[in-house]
Design a protein around this motif. Structure first.
Motif, PDB file in Angstrom:
ATOM      1  N   ARG A 254      12.449 -58.447 -42.197  1.00  0.00           N
ATOM      2  CA  ARG A 254      12.927 -59.447 -42.777  1.00  0.00           C
ATOM      3  C   ARG A 254      13.924 -59.239 -44.252  1.00  0.00           C
ATOM      4  O   ARG A 254      13.460 -58.840 -45.048  1.00  0.00           O
ATOM      5  CB  ARG A 254      12.138 -60.291 -42.385  1.00  0.00           C
ATOM      6  CG  ARG A 254      11.496 -60.050 -41.462  1.00  0.00           C
ATOM      7  CD  ARG A 254       9.895 -60.981 -41.545  1.00  0.00           C
ATOM      8  NE  ARG A 254      10.178 -62.354 -41.382  1.00  0.00           N
ATOM      9  CZ  ARG A 254       9.024 -63.453 -41.615  1.00  0.00           C
ATOM     10  NH1 ARG A 254       8.143 -62.862 -41.287  1.00  0.00           N
ATOM     11  NH2 ARG A 254       9.123 -64.486 -41.861  1.00  0.00           N
ATOM     12  N   ASP A 279      13.027 -66.543 -44.395  1.00  0.00           N
ATOM     13  CA  ASP A 279      13.533 -66.021 -43.906  1.00  0.00           C
ATOM     14  C   ASP A 279      14.576 -66.496 -44.141  1.00  0.00           C
ATOM     15  O   ASP A 279      15.281 -67.352 -43.336  1.00  0.00           O
ATOM     16  CB  ASP A 279      13.304 -65.412 -42.851  1.00  0.00           C
ATOM     17  CG  ASP A 279      13.364 -64.403 -41.497  1.00  0.00           C
ATOM     18  OD1 ASP A 279      14.496 -64.167 -41.542  1.00  0.00           O
ATOM     19  OD2 ASP A 279      12.551 -63.268 -41.185  1.00  0.00           O
ATOM     20  N   TYR A 286       8.046 -67.710 -46.277  1.00  0.00           N
ATOM     21  CA  TYR A 286       7.558 -66.843 -46.406  1.00  0.00           C
ATOM     22  C   TYR A 286       6.687 -66.923 -47.358  1.00  0.00           C
ATOM     23  O   TYR A 286       5.652 -66.199 -46.965  1.00  0.00           O
ATOM     24  CB  TYR A 286       8.956 -65.455 -46.828  1.00  0.00           C
ATOM     25  CG  TYR A 286       8.764 -64.458 -46.772  1.00  0.00           C
ATOM     26  CD1 TYR A 286       7.764 -63.365 -45.115  1.00  0.00           C
ATOM     27  CD2 TYR A 286       7.970 -63.479 -47.780  1.00  0.00           C
ATOM     28  CE1 TYR A 286       7.447 -61.995 -45.629  1.00  0.00           C
ATOM     29  CE2 TYR A 286       7.899 -62.305 -48.028  1.00  0.00           C
ATOM     30  CZ  TYR A 286       7.604 -61.572 -46.939  1.00  0.00           C
ATOM     31  OH  TYR A 286       6.853 -60.555 -46.550  1.00  0.00           O
TER      32      TYR A 286
END
Length: 486
Positions: A254, A279, A286
């Motif tokens: 990611r 992300d 995140y």
């Protein structure tokens, strides 16, 4: 008589096993004075350039206020600790001018105005003597071309230094910043240029000035993945130091980038940064990352990241009463340091229902505590459900915070148990335990009209708060209020 009755009744309830805490049983003493204020119009009502318009004086003798009182200008007013107005000084503002900054030193208050017309732009500073209220002539501290990026200004925490700066760009990219440093009497101390041509693309450049004139330039670089600070010491000599740390990158396939940042020079003289990372592909939050830049030691303290895991989302769901699948519309709002150099980072959920004229909501507060070594030690959530019309969404709702010793005080306008009021919560900065909300008994009006102006809220000391609110639906008049929590 009334105070004795309240205290005696609270003691009896406690003896009978009632649930009154010491905070809930505390009494408040309120003083009020008439207050004149005209809400900002146009684009300025959304502009947070000057979110704090009441500044306490360091000697405890009172405070100064910057109030928008007419379409043609502002007024700087000084009050003593008992709300007695000592003087009021008008600051005229033309249609081509807007408010840029407000600060105060030990000798005078500083009002910075931005002027723009077809001939160019400039920043001008008006000084107001704190003792007499006498206004000095406006002094232009920065001139730029009409099409240049808007110039900026930074005032040191104690008001002893003012830094005006302008951006030199190539296309949309900033290539350098030219800055001029002044003392609190607006005497020019030095000029510097910060050169960024070797950096390539970077974002969100901002300039901060410390009490000793040290200048910090903060920016996000490397494709929104790195937090960098450049330190320029005051004076003609001294090494320019650069400290940067990656907070984004590729994790488990990611791509994570910076979504929101906050840089603050705190009471220990160090620069702290917080970053909400997300992300890049999905926008899903995140983690939170915190950095302390210690230029005296030439290093950084990079705190372990706080991940927004499914377990944390479950905590948010429980606190808010909603089914939260992902974090959205959460922004960094404040960073505070307690007496033991333990850091508290506060983020707030803040969003509009629809377009720019739609009501705005302020929901839960996300609190994160770090010990003196930078390690995360606790996190807490404070649930609230505030809504305001667009015209005062950035001044009427949200929160104010201050730290005294090892206690964080949070002040909000809420309607709890059918009581619309200002509520005070105390948070233990060592454990994160949040006390029950304490009603300050102002009975703030609960309607669609202007009821509370957060910009004017401040603490004179640990137990004394001043603010501006409308105490009744029947009255259109605002009141300047002093609340003393026992």
């Amino acid at each position: 008589m009334r105070l004795n009755y309240i205290l005696r009744r609270a003691w009896l309830l406690g003896a009978l096993g009632g649930a009154l805490s010491q905070q809930q049983a505390a009494a408040q003493k309120v003083k009020s004075a008439p207050f004149s204020y005209l809400p900002e119009q146009g684009a300025d009502r959304y502009d947070m350039r000057v979110p704090r318009k009441t500044l306490a004086l360091t000697d405890g003798s009172g405070f100064v206020i910057l109030a928008h009182q007419s379409a043609g200008g502002y007024a700087v007013e000084r009050y003593d600790a008992d709300l007695k107005k000592l003087w009021s000084t008008a600051i005229p503002v033309t249609p081509d001018e807007t408010l840029e900054a407000f600060g105060r030193g030990s000798k005078q208050a500083l009002v910075v105005l931005h002027h723009k017309d077809d001939a160019g732009q400039n920043l001008a500073v008006v000084g107001v003597n704190l003792q007499t209220g006498q206004r000095s002539p406006a002094k232009v501290v920065m001139n730029v071309a009409p099409r240049d990026r808007r110039p900026g200004v930074s005032i040191s925490p104690d008001g002893s230094r003012l830094l005006a700066f302008r951006y030199l760009t190539y296309g949309q990219q900033v290539k350098s910043i030219a800055a001029t440093l002044f003392d609190q009497e607006l005497l020019k101390l030095e000029e510097k240029t910060y050169d960024f041509r070797e950096l390539g693309d970077f974002f969100s450049p901002a300039v901060h000035v410390a009490n000793d004139g040290t200048q910090y330039v903060t920016l996000v670089s490397d494709g929104m993945k790195k937090l960098t600070v450049r330190r320029y010491p005051a004076g003609p000599t001294g090494e320019v130091k650069v400290l940067g740390v990656p907070v984004g990158g590729v994790f488990g396939g990611r791509t994570v980038t910076v979504r929101d940042t906050k840089f603050t020079v705190l009471s220990d003289g160090s620069l702290y940064a917080a970053a909400l990372c997300a992300d890049y592909a999905t926008g899903e939050y995140y983690s939170l990352k915190v950095v302390k830049y210690d230029f005296s030691g030439g290093d950084m303290k990079f705190s372990p990241e706080f991940r927004f895991t499914p377990a944390y989302l479950a905590e948010v769901s429980k606190a808010s009463g909603l089914d939260v699948k992902r974090l959205e519309d959460v922004y960094l709002a404040d960073m505070l340091l307690n007496a033991d150099k333990q850091l508290v980072v506060i983020a707030e959920k803040h969003f509009e229902e629809g377009g720019s004229e739609s009501p705005v909501h302020a929901r839960e507060l996300h609190l994160f505590g770090y010990n003196e070594f930078g390690a995360p030690t606790w996190h807490s959530l404070v649930a609230k459900d505030q809504v305001a019309p667009a015209v005062d969404a950035y001044t009427g709702i949200g929160f104010r915070a201050a730290v005294f010793g090892n206690t964080l005080q949070l002040l909000t306008l809420e309607n709890l148990n059918k009581k619309s009021d200002l509520y005070l919560r105390r948070v233990n900065t060592q454990t994160g335990v949040v006390g029950a909300p304490e009603r300050l008994k102002l009975n703030v009006a609960d309607d669609q009209q202007l009821a509370y102006v957060k910009d004017f809220t401040t603490w004179l000391n640990e137990k004394t708060i001043v603010g501006v609110s409308r105490p009744s639906k029947k009255s259109a008049a605002l009141q300047l209020e002093k609340i003393v929590a026992r």
